[in-house]
Scaffold this active site. Structure first.
Site, mmCIF file in Angstrom:
data_model
loop_
_atom_site.group_PDB
_atom_site.id
_atom_site.type_symbol
_atom_site.label_atom_id
_atom_site.label_comp_id
_atom_site.label_asym_id
_atom_site.label_seq_id
_atom_site.Cartn_x
_atom_site.Cartn_y
_atom_site.Cartn_z
ATOM 1 N N ASP A 31 -9.265 24.064 39.644
ATOM 2 C CA ASP A 31 -10.129 23.719 40.774
ATOM 3 C C ASP A 31 -9.795 22.300 41.190
ATOM 4 O OD1 ASP A 31 -12.567 23.178 42.440
ATOM 5 O OD2 ASP A 31 -13.244 25.062 41.556
ATOM 6 N N ASN A 32 -9.881 22.019 42.499
ATOM 7 C CA ASN A 32 -9.681 20.624 42.929
ATOM 8 C C ASN A 32 -11.013 19.925 43.205
ATOM 9 O OD1 ASN A 32 -10.465 21.743 45.320
ATOM 10 N ND2 ASN A 32 -8.635 21.178 46.485
ATOM 11 N N SER A 124 -14.716 39.389 51.950
ATOM 12 C CA SER A 124 -16.088 39.255 52.456
ATOM 13 C C SER A 124 -16.427 40.406 53.382
ATOM 14 C CB SER A 124 -16.190 37.936 53.219
ATOM 15 O OG SER A 124 -17.357 37.902 54.001
ATOM 16 N N THR A 126 -17.567 40.102 56.075
ATOM 17 C CA THR A 126 -17.258 39.653 57.431
ATOM 18 C C THR A 126 -16.047 40.397 58.011
ATOM 19 O OG1 THR A 126 -17.021 37.671 58.800
ATOM 20 C CG2 THR A 126 -15.763 37.685 56.793
ATOM 21 N N TYR A 149 -12.907 31.158 59.544
ATOM 22 C CA TYR A 149 -13.135 31.521 58.142
ATOM 23 C C TYR A 149 -12.925 33.023 57.950
ATOM 24 C CZ TYR A 149 -15.697 33.113 54.070
ATOM 25 O OH TYR A 149 -16.039 33.764 52.907
ATOM 26 N N LYS A 153 -9.969 35.540 55.803
ATOM 27 C CA LYS A 153 -10.209 36.653 54.866
ATOM 28 C C LYS A 153 -9.448 37.902 55.315
ATOM 29 C CE LYS A 153 -12.841 34.428 52.027
ATOM 30 N NZ LYS A 153 -12.238 33.971 50.789
ATOM 31 N N TYR A 177 -17.558 40.849 49.304
ATOM 32 C CA TYR A 177 -18.906 40.458 48.897
ATOM 33 C C TYR A 177 -19.849 40.576 50.082
ATOM 34 C CZ TYR A 177 -16.157 37.523 45.608
ATOM 35 O OH TYR A 177 -15.263 37.021 44.708
ATOM 36 N N PHE A 178 -21.087 40.958 49.784
ATOM 37 C CA PHE A 178 -22.135 40.880 50.794
ATOM 38 C C PHE A 178 -22.806 39.495 50.650
ATOM 39 C CE2 PHE A 178 -21.799 44.638 53.340
ATOM 40 C CZ PHE A 178 -20.669 45.163 52.754
ATOM 41 N N ASN A 199 -26.727 28.640 54.805
ATOM 42 C CA ASN A 199 -27.142 29.968 54.347
ATOM 43 C C ASN A 199 -28.633 29.999 54.043
ATOM 44 O OD1 ASN A 199 -24.056 29.788 52.906
ATOM 45 N ND2 ASN A 199 -24.529 31.485 54.247
ATOM 46 N N ASP A 295 -24.780 36.177 64.855
ATOM 47 C CA ASP A 295 -25.439 36.974 63.810
ATOM 48 C C ASP A 295 -25.515 38.450 64.208
ATOM 49 O OD1 ASP A 295 -25.893 35.080 61.881
ATOM 50 O OD2 ASP A 295 -27.910 34.579 62.575
HETATM 51 P P1 NAD Z 1 -17.531 27.551 46.350
HETATM 52 O O1 NAD Z 1 -17.157 26.608 47.439
HETATM 53 O O2 NAD Z 1 -18.725 27.235 45.527
HETATM 54 O O3 NAD Z 1 -16.278 27.765 45.367
HETATM 55 C C1 NAD Z 1 -14.948 27.642 45.800
HETATM 56 C C2 NAD Z 1 -14.244 26.735 44.797
HETATM 57 O O4 NAD Z 1 -12.880 26.615 45.169
HETATM 58 C C3 NAD Z 1 -14.828 25.311 44.775
HETATM 59 O O5 NAD Z 1 -15.051 24.939 43.434
HETATM 60 C C4 NAD Z 1 -13.741 24.455 45.427
HETATM 61 O O6 NAD Z 1 -13.738 23.148 44.902
HETATM 62 C C5 NAD Z 1 -12.494 25.237 45.068
HETATM 63 N N1 NAD Z 1 -11.345 25.073 45.969
HETATM 64 C C6 NAD Z 1 -11.329 25.216 47.321
HETATM 65 N N2 NAD Z 1 -10.087 25.029 47.789
HETATM 66 C C7 NAD Z 1 -9.296 24.778 46.717
HETATM 67 C C8 NAD Z 1 -7.904 24.527 46.540
HETATM 68 N N3 NAD Z 1 -7.070 24.475 47.585
HETATM 69 N N4 NAD Z 1 -7.442 24.320 45.285
HETATM 70 C C9 NAD Z 1 -8.273 24.357 44.216
HETATM 71 N N5 NAD Z 1 -9.589 24.609 44.315
HETATM 72 C C10 NAD Z 1 -10.086 24.814 45.550
HETATM 73 O O7 NAD Z 1 -17.666 28.995 47.020
HETATM 74 P P2 NAD Z 1 -18.231 30.354 46.393
HETATM 75 O O8 NAD Z 1 -19.504 30.664 47.098
HETATM 76 O O9 NAD Z 1 -18.198 30.318 44.928
HETATM 77 O O10 NAD Z 1 -17.135 31.363 46.972
HETATM 78 C C11 NAD Z 1 -15.983 31.723 46.224
HETATM 79 C C12 NAD Z 1 -15.085 32.583 47.097
HETATM 80 O O11 NAD Z 1 -15.818 33.708 47.555
HETATM 81 C C13 NAD Z 1 -14.553 31.878 48.339
HETATM 82 O O12 NAD Z 1 -13.239 32.298 48.582
HETATM 83 C C14 NAD Z 1 -15.466 32.389 49.434
HETATM 84 O O13 NAD Z 1 -14.849 32.378 50.710
HETATM 85 C C15 NAD Z 1 -15.731 33.810 48.967
HETATM 86 N N6 NAD Z 1 -16.983 34.362 49.486
HETATM 87 C C16 NAD Z 1 -18.156 33.691 49.297
HETATM 88 C C17 NAD Z 1 -19.336 34.198 49.824
HETATM 89 C C18 NAD Z 1 -20.637 33.459 49.661
HETATM 90 O O14 NAD Z 1 -21.579 33.754 50.389
HETATM 91 N N7 NAD Z 1 -20.768 32.515 48.726
HETATM 92 C C19 NAD Z 1 -19.323 35.409 50.536
HETATM 93 C C20 NAD Z 1 -18.096 36.080 50.691
HETATM 94 C C21 NAD Z 1 -16.935 35.547 50.154
HETATM 95 N N1 UDP Z 2 -31.037 32.631 58.525
HETATM 96 C C1 UDP Z 2 -32.204 32.091 59.031
HETATM 97 N N2 UDP Z 2 -32.406 30.744 58.859
HETATM 98 C C2 UDP Z 2 -31.526 29.931 58.218
HETATM 99 C C3 UDP Z 2 -30.343 30.518 57.696
HETATM 100 C C4 UDP Z 2 -30.129 31.875 57.880
HETATM 101 O O1 UDP Z 2 -33.019 32.785 59.626
HETATM 102 O O2 UDP Z 2 -31.759 28.707 58.118
HETATM 103 C C5 UDP Z 2 -30.802 34.073 58.707
HETATM 104 C C6 UDP Z 2 -29.541 34.405 59.478
HETATM 105 O O3 UDP Z 2 -29.817 34.448 60.859
HETATM 106 C C7 UDP Z 2 -29.147 35.762 58.892
HETATM 107 C C8 UDP Z 2 -29.668 35.726 57.457
HETATM 108 O O4 UDP Z 2 -30.613 34.646 57.412
HETATM 109 O O5 UDP Z 2 -29.870 36.766 59.587
HETATM 110 C C9 UDP Z 2 -28.559 35.456 56.427
HETATM 111 O O6 UDP Z 2 -27.845 34.296 56.864
HETATM 112 P P1 UDP Z 2 -26.726 33.630 55.949
HETATM 113 O O7 UDP Z 2 -26.143 32.494 56.737
HETATM 114 O O8 UDP Z 2 -27.306 33.305 54.604
HETATM 115 O O9 UDP Z 2 -25.667 34.780 55.718
HETATM 116 P P2 UDP Z 2 -24.737 35.578 56.768
HETATM 117 O O10 UDP Z 2 -25.147 35.222 58.136
HETATM 118 O O11 UDP Z 2 -23.370 35.116 56.451
HETATM 119 O O12 UDP Z 2 -24.951 37.015 56.453
#
Ligand code: NAD
Ligand code: UDP
Length: 338
Positions: A31-32, A124, A126, A149, A153, A177-178, A199, A295
């Site tokens: 991790d960085n 994701s 998304t 973003y 993905k 992931y959801f 979020n 949204d």
């Molecule tokens: P996070 O930001 O907490 O974790 C990502 C980690 O990667 C961090 O520790 C960051 O320091 C490290 N990192 C980023 N770029 C790097 C690089 N170039 N080299 C080394 N380390 C690096 O995010 P998270 O919520 O744990 O998400 C993890 C993964 O899941 C991500 O790819 C994210 O896009 C994906 N994801 C997250 C969600 C969510 O809602 N949290 C949803 C769908 C997908």
């Molecule tokens: N949301 C909200 N207020 C906030 C943040 C999010 O009402 O301050 C709502 C947003 O419109 C969505 C849901 O919560 O309907 C989940 O949003 P989030 O950003 O957590 O996830 P994503 O949009 O990526 O599904």
């Protein structure tokens, strides 16, 4: 043999490290810390009583990554490292494409040089875009992501599908992931967003802890039961367990396999806020605000494929997610920066 966990200090990565170590697996973390704090990994050791090699390096740094592969016996990779803030990606597209795409390409090159052919990738929901009706299944056509973003993905999924055509021995598990929320029940690790959260759940917990005055609920005029958007919230510990199953699955699998990780339940914004208030016996002030651009009214998974292929099912419900998110926030009001 060990699994390399890129981005292992982050929210989902740190929880996955705990589940891997508790299951007796060997891990190596890189991790960085661009979006995390190494304190998370110290707490992973504290929670599990286990040690593991930990490298501070950027995954785009080929020399550093090669050294990690030379110094360890790595047979599989879980690739979490990446930037993930949707709004920021609109402001900084070059940084998002550079970080997310280049890190993946460098990782794939180094894996090839070391004969490592098993990758579990953080995709994701998304990637489904706006055109599909939930529950979303993996066979549905992929949509057009609405921000850089999401595009990273989709592009990485394409890269991995192409790689699996070229290399018939490669296994790429694309975990879609959801909405991950919750925290380890110990309250020692959890989500630690920089600045004001985008979020829903981290925003709710920061209102609850008094760092923010009130929540804005973005829109109550959607075509949903209570007018607010539906999402498939999943406890991060369930999500983490899904990665363990995916790593095991990749041992006897080749090709690119997309798999949803969700509960299959759609909960509204108000369901989540009201459940949070009930289980934690506290008030969370909120106002109804205009819709947020981009949204979708309803996004939730069909989780059947994960059950069928991985033997994985969620165990935690919305109440536990709300309880554990609050337990983390109240014990760590400033995250890891206490
Ligand atoms: P996070 O930001 O907490 O974790 C990502 C980690 O990667 C961090 O520790 C960051 O320091 C490290 N990192 C980023 N770029 C790097 C690089 N170039 N080299 C080394 N380390 C690096 O995010 P998270 O919520 O744990 O998400 C993890 C993964 O899941 C991500 O790819 C994210 O896009 C994906 N994801 C997250 C969600 C969510 O809602 N949290 C949803 C769908 C997908
Ligand atoms: N949301 C909200 N207020 C906030 C943040 C999010 O009402 O301050 C709502 C947003 O419109 C969505 C849901 O919560 O309907 C989940 O949003 P989030 O950003 O957590 O996830 P994503 O949009 O990526 O599904």
């Amino acid at each position: 043999m060990a699994t390399l966990v890129t981005g292992g200090s982050g929210f989902i990565g740190s929880h996955t490290c705990v589940e891997m170590l508790n299951a007796g697996r060997e891990i190596v973390v890189v991790d960085n810390y661009c979006n995390s704090n190494p304190e998370a990994l110290r707490r992973v050791r504290e929670l599990t009583g286990k040690d593991f090699p930990q490298y501070e390096a950027d995954v785009r740094d080929k020399a550093a990554l090669s050294r990690i592969f030379e110094e360890n016996d790595i047979d599989s990779v879980i690739h979490f490292a990446g930037l993930k803030a949707v709004g920021e990606s609109v402001q900084m597209p070059i940084e998002y494409f550079d970080n997310n795409l280049i890190s993946t390409l460098v990782l794939l090159e180094v894996m090839r040089e070391h004969g490592c052919k098993r990758l579990v990738f953080s995709s994701s929901a998304t990637v489904y875009g706006a055109g599909n009706q939930p529950p979303l299944t993996e066979e549905m056509p992929l949509g057009t992501p609405t921000n850089p973003y999401g595009r990273t993905k989709s592009m990485i999924e394409d890269i991995l599908r192409d790689l699996c055509v070229a290399d018939k021995e490669f296994s790429a598990v694309l975990l879609r992931y959801f909405n991950p929320i919750g925290a380890h029940p110990s309250g020692r690790i959890g989500e630690n967003p920089n600045g004001i959260p985008n979020n829903l759940m981290p925003y709710v917990t920061q209102v609850a802890v008094g760092r923010l005055p009130k929540l804005s609920v973005f829109g109550d005029d959607y075509d949903t039961p209570d007018g607010t958007c539906l999402r498939d919230y999943i406890h991060v510990v369930d999500l983490a367990r899904g990665h363990l199953c995916a790593v095991d699955y990749s041992a006897n699998h080749t090709g690119a396999e997309a798999i949803n990780l969700g509960t299959g339940e759609g909960y509204s914004v108000l369901d989540l806020v009201k459940t949070f208030m009930k289980v934690n016996e506290m008030d969370v002030p909120y106002v109804i605000a205009p819709r947020r651009d981009g949204d979708l009214p309803a996004v939730y998974s069909c989780p059947d494929k994960a059950k069928r292929l991985l033997g994985w099912e969620t165990e935690y419900g919305l109440e536990e997610m709300c309880r554990d998110s609050w337990n983390w926030q109240k014990n760590n009001p400033n995250g890891f920066n206490a």
